[in-house]
Design a protein around this motif. Sequence first.
Motif, mmCIF file in Angstrom:
data_model
loop_
_atom_site.group_PDB
_atom_site.id
_atom_site.type_symbol
_atom_site.label_atom_id
_atom_site.label_comp_id
_atom_site.label_asym_id
_atom_site.label_seq_id
_atom_site.Cartn_x
_atom_site.Cartn_y
_atom_site.Cartn_z
ATOM 1 N N GLU A 1 -17.786 8.934 8.959
ATOM 2 C CA GLU A 1 -16.538 8.241 8.725
ATOM 3 C C GLU A 1 -16.820 6.921 8.015
ATOM 4 O O GLU A 1 -17.942 6.405 8.052
ATOM 5 C CB GLU A 1 -15.780 8.000 10.027
ATOM 6 N N PHE A 2 -15.816 6.444 7.315
ATOM 7 C CA PHE A 2 -16.004 5.142 6.680
ATOM 8 C C PHE A 2 -14.926 4.196 7.178
ATOM 9 O O PHE A 2 -13.838 4.613 7.567
ATOM 10 C CB PHE A 2 -16.019 5.271 5.154
ATOM 11 N N THR A 3 -15.284 2.933 7.192
ATOM 12 C CA THR A 3 -14.397 1.920 7.739
ATOM 13 C C THR A 3 -13.668 1.234 6.601
ATOM 14 O O THR A 3 -14.303 0.667 5.720
ATOM 15 C CB THR A 3 -15.221 0.884 8.517
ATOM 16 N N GLY B 1 -5.607 -8.330 -3.078
ATOM 17 C CA GLY B 1 -6.921 -7.714 -2.931
ATOM 18 C C GLY B 1 -7.044 -6.578 -3.925
ATOM 19 O O GLY B 1 -6.035 -6.078 -4.427
ATOM 20 N N HIS B 2 -8.282 -6.192 -4.171
ATOM 21 C CA HIS B 2 -8.490 -5.130 -5.148
ATOM 22 C C HIS B 2 -7.974 -3.805 -4.618
ATOM 23 O O HIS B 2 -7.866 -3.598 -3.409
ATOM 24 C CB HIS B 2 -9.968 -5.016 -5.502
ATOM 25 N N SER B 3 -7.720 -2.915 -5.561
ATOM 26 C CA SER B 3 -7.225 -1.597 -5.209
ATOM 27 C C SER B 3 -8.213 -0.897 -4.276
ATOM 28 O O SER B 3 -9.412 -0.976 -4.487
ATOM 29 C CB SER B 3 -7.061 -0.812 -6.507
ATOM 30 N N GLY B 4 -7.681 -0.275 -3.245
ATOM 31 C CA GLY B 4 -8.541 0.484 -2.334
ATOM 32 C C GLY B 4 -9.091 -0.322 -1.173
ATOM 33 O O GLY B 4 -9.819 0.219 -0.344
ATOM 34 N N CYS B 5 -8.745 -1.616 -1.086
ATOM 35 C CA CYS B 5 -9.318 -2.413 0.002
ATOM 36 C C CYS B 5 -8.563 -2.199 1.307
ATOM 37 O O CYS B 5 -9.027 -2.611 2.367
ATOM 38 C CB CYS B 5 -9.364 -3.892 -0.369
ATOM 39 N N GLY B 6 -7.404 -1.563 1.249
ATOM 40 C CA GLY B 6 -6.715 -1.216 2.493
ATOM 41 C C GLY B 6 -5.393 -1.934 2.700
ATOM 42 O O GLY B 6 -4.865 -1.958 3.809
ATOM 43 N N LYS B 7 -4.830 -2.474 1.634
ATOM 44 C CA LYS B 7 -3.563 -3.203 1.770
ATOM 45 C C LYS B 7 -2.436 -2.279 2.232
ATOM 46 O O LYS B 7 -1.695 -2.597 3.174
ATOM 47 C CB LYS B 7 -3.172 -3.857 0.422
ATOM 48 N N SER B 8 -2.326 -1.147 1.560
ATOM 49 C CA SER B 8 -1.255 -0.216 1.954
ATOM 50 C C SER B 8 -1.465 0.305 3.364
ATOM 51 O O SER B 8 -0.499 0.536 4.102
ATOM 52 C CB SER B 8 -1.192 0.973 0.989
ATOM 53 N N THR B 9 -2.720 0.472 3.709
ATOM 54 C CA THR B 9 -3.015 0.935 5.068
ATOM 55 C C THR B 9 -2.504 -0.076 6.089
ATOM 56 O O THR B 9 -1.847 0.297 7.064
ATOM 57 C CB THR B 9 -4.535 1.146 5.226
ATOM 58 N N ILE B 10 -2.774 -1.371 5.834
ATOM 59 C CA ILE B 10 -2.270 -2.407 6.736
ATOM 60 C C ILE B 10 -0.750 -2.352 6.799
ATOM 61 O O ILE B 10 -0.143 -2.396 7.862
ATOM 62 C CB ILE B 10 -2.729 -3.813 6.257
HETATM 63 N N1 ADP Z 1 -5.052 9.278 4.990
HETATM 64 C C1 ADP Z 1 -6.225 8.845 4.475
HETATM 65 N N2 ADP Z 1 -7.360 9.568 4.682
HETATM 66 C C2 ADP Z 1 -8.534 9.147 4.194
HETATM 67 N N3 ADP Z 1 -8.704 8.031 3.479
HETATM 68 C C3 ADP Z 1 -7.623 7.263 3.247
HETATM 69 C C4 ADP Z 1 -6.338 7.622 3.733
HETATM 70 N N4 ADP Z 1 -5.439 6.682 3.347
HETATM 71 C C5 ADP Z 1 -6.147 5.769 2.657
HETATM 72 N N5 ADP Z 1 -7.450 6.109 2.589
HETATM 73 C C6 ADP Z 1 -8.535 5.322 1.966
HETATM 74 O O1 ADP Z 1 -8.464 4.028 2.503
HETATM 75 C C7 ADP Z 1 -8.764 3.065 1.510
HETATM 76 C C8 ADP Z 1 -7.663 2.046 1.442
HETATM 77 O O2 ADP Z 1 -6.480 2.621 0.881
HETATM 78 P P1 ADP Z 1 -5.152 1.798 0.608
HETATM 79 O O3 ADP Z 1 -4.749 1.134 1.854
HETATM 80 O O4 ADP Z 1 -4.176 2.708 -0.024
HETATM 81 O O5 ADP Z 1 -5.649 0.714 -0.444
HETATM 82 P P2 ADP Z 1 -4.794 -0.335 -1.303
HETATM 83 O O6 ADP Z 1 -3.380 -0.203 -0.957
HETATM 84 O O7 ADP Z 1 -5.370 -1.658 -0.970
HETATM 85 O O8 ADP Z 1 -5.067 -0.003 -2.739
HETATM 86 C C9 ADP Z 1 -8.993 3.816 0.222
HETATM 87 O O9 ADP Z 1 -10.380 3.963 0.036
HETATM 88 C C10 ADP Z 1 -8.346 5.156 0.483
HETATM 89 O O10 ADP Z 1 -9.017 6.150 -0.234
#
Ligand code: ADP
Lengths: 303, 277
Positions: A22-24, A43-52
């Motif tokens: 798994e990756f963090t 933050g740069h794309s992929g850093c987890g903003k949307s996730t937050i």
């Molecule tokens: N459901 C998921 N399963 C696996 N990886 C995910 C999932 N959602 C997001 N990721 C990974 O988490 C990281 C952060 O994604 P995201 O929050 O969308 O970034 P941001 O919005 O900052 O561009 C990315 O590397 C993305 O590939």
Amino acid sequence: MAKSFLSIEQLTQRYPDGQGGEFTVFENANFGIEKGEFVCILGHSGCGKSTIMNILAGLADPTSGVVKMDGQHVSGPSLDRGVVFQNYSLLPWLTALKNVTFGVQARFPDWDKSKVIEHSTAFLEKVGLTGDTIHRKPSQLSGGMRQRVSIARAFANEPKLLLLDEPFGALDALTRGTIQDELIKVWSDTDQTVFMITHDIDEAILLADRILLMTNGPMAQVAESVEITIPRPRKRTDIVDHPNYYAIRNHLVQFLGQRSAELAGQSDTPPLAQPKTVRIDLTEDIDAEDPEPATPQLRAVEA
Amino acid sequence: METLSENKKAALLSVLLLLVGCLIWELSIPAQEAAGELTEYELLTGGGQPKAGVPPPSQVLGKAWEQLSNPFYDAGPNDKGIGIQIGYSIYRVLTGYLLAALIAIPLGFLIGMSSVAYKALNPFIQVLRPISPLAWMPLALFVIQDSEMSAIFVIFICSIWPMLINTAFGVAGVREDWVNVARTHELGAFKTAFTVILPAAAPTIVTGMRISIGIAWLVIVAAEMLVGGTGIGYYVWNEWNNLDLTSVIFSILMIGVVGMLLDSLFGLLQRAVAYVE
Ligand SMILES: Nc1ncnc2c1ncn2[C@@H]1O[C@H](COP(=O)(O)OP(=O)(O)O)[C@@H](O)[C@H]1O
Ligand SMILES: [Mg+2]
């Protein structure tokens, strides 16, 4: 430290990496947002903003950590937390007005129809949509208009917290400017708390009270909290003349261009580490005692 | 000619094709016309030449005029107007079809929303779906013991699959964003189903309904030929037994016209629920 209106504590998100491990995405993210504040996260794309943001919205659950709003644990989506998505997320079979009344009806179920329509129309008007336009379907509206409808829908619901995920990402620069102004206008009429994701530095400076900076992922951190020391009301044409503007901007550019990568991948942060507060204010007397001496400030000014 | 719109040109061409087709048809069978007049005599004498001639279009047109000017007459079990026969067929189609919709759409919702339900029901659907609806007929007749209900059952079983599969497909394909809109607005399951998922999936569902009604109309003709009694399928078969080819051709045309009307009704419904993303 006093509890913030919204507090994010030791938030950690991990995903399977597809190879059995798994990756963090981020680990032990801590930060707070005060009531009525407008906070942008850069933050740069992929850093987890949307996730937050999805976690704050209650649309996703973190691996660990908690989000508290008004002292209450946040779990699951709620009308208290409104969301504006990057792709507008309007229901295409409803007119612009119906898209807004859809939300208002859900929020205020005991209002009668005329009150719902009146309230919705008023918010559409605040974002510059009037007349025939509001009776059109999303497919008959431009991208900018659709995003306006989406913003009107979110504000009309008067949520305690408004979440925006790169709301202007898909718009051209001119439209983006106009809607930023409208967003500010609607926001200043309310005491809405806003958390907004963006990748546009100038947009963040124009809109935010405070900017959170994230390092690159994986293992991203919310590294700094930069105060925007430019008084409101701000106008895009005037803020560039403010003495703090370039100092702040340079600091942000430098962070995103260089330090976000340098700081990336560190896993030795203590679980309760808060982002470093950065206050850049060149209008203050240089000799006056700075209550929060921050090294990044000096670096930014020199840069 | 250049000033005519595309639609007008096409309409003109259609009429022209019809006229030319009918003319060729009319001209190609002058010899058999006499044979047609003979048939009654041949029938009466139980003639060794049961071969009736194909009637020319003028005769079919005459038949159409005669039938359509009094479509609802009823002169005993073997002599009813075309309107009555079509009415029976439509009644059976609609009854079987509505019963199918009543089951297929809610079940399709379930399958579309829950992957467990999908996986559990999929094997049954895959086995039952390819069965020709008429293959059910003997079993239906035996179990139901009623030819009328058996015909309706056959319609039911043939129209259920496209509706079921399309509903499941449409519901499963509803964009996550729209579901998230429902979730962030705290809509309950029932409200989400009716105000978000149903309108989002409606175009796919209605497409399934349109396919189903087409199949049902195809099948009813065959089913009525088997069960007999009433209906347009029985009518065709009966007229064939009477060697009245004019009526056979006329009723074939009527089957086509009614099928087209049913289809265009669903075309309208499809347009009403369509949306552009
Ligand atoms: N459901 C998921 N399963 C696996 N990886 C995910 C999932 N959602 C997001 N990721 C990974 O988490 C990281 C952060 O994604 P995201 O929050 O969308 O970034 P941001 O919005 O900052 O561009 C990315 O590397 C993305 O590939
Ligand atoms: Mg994102």
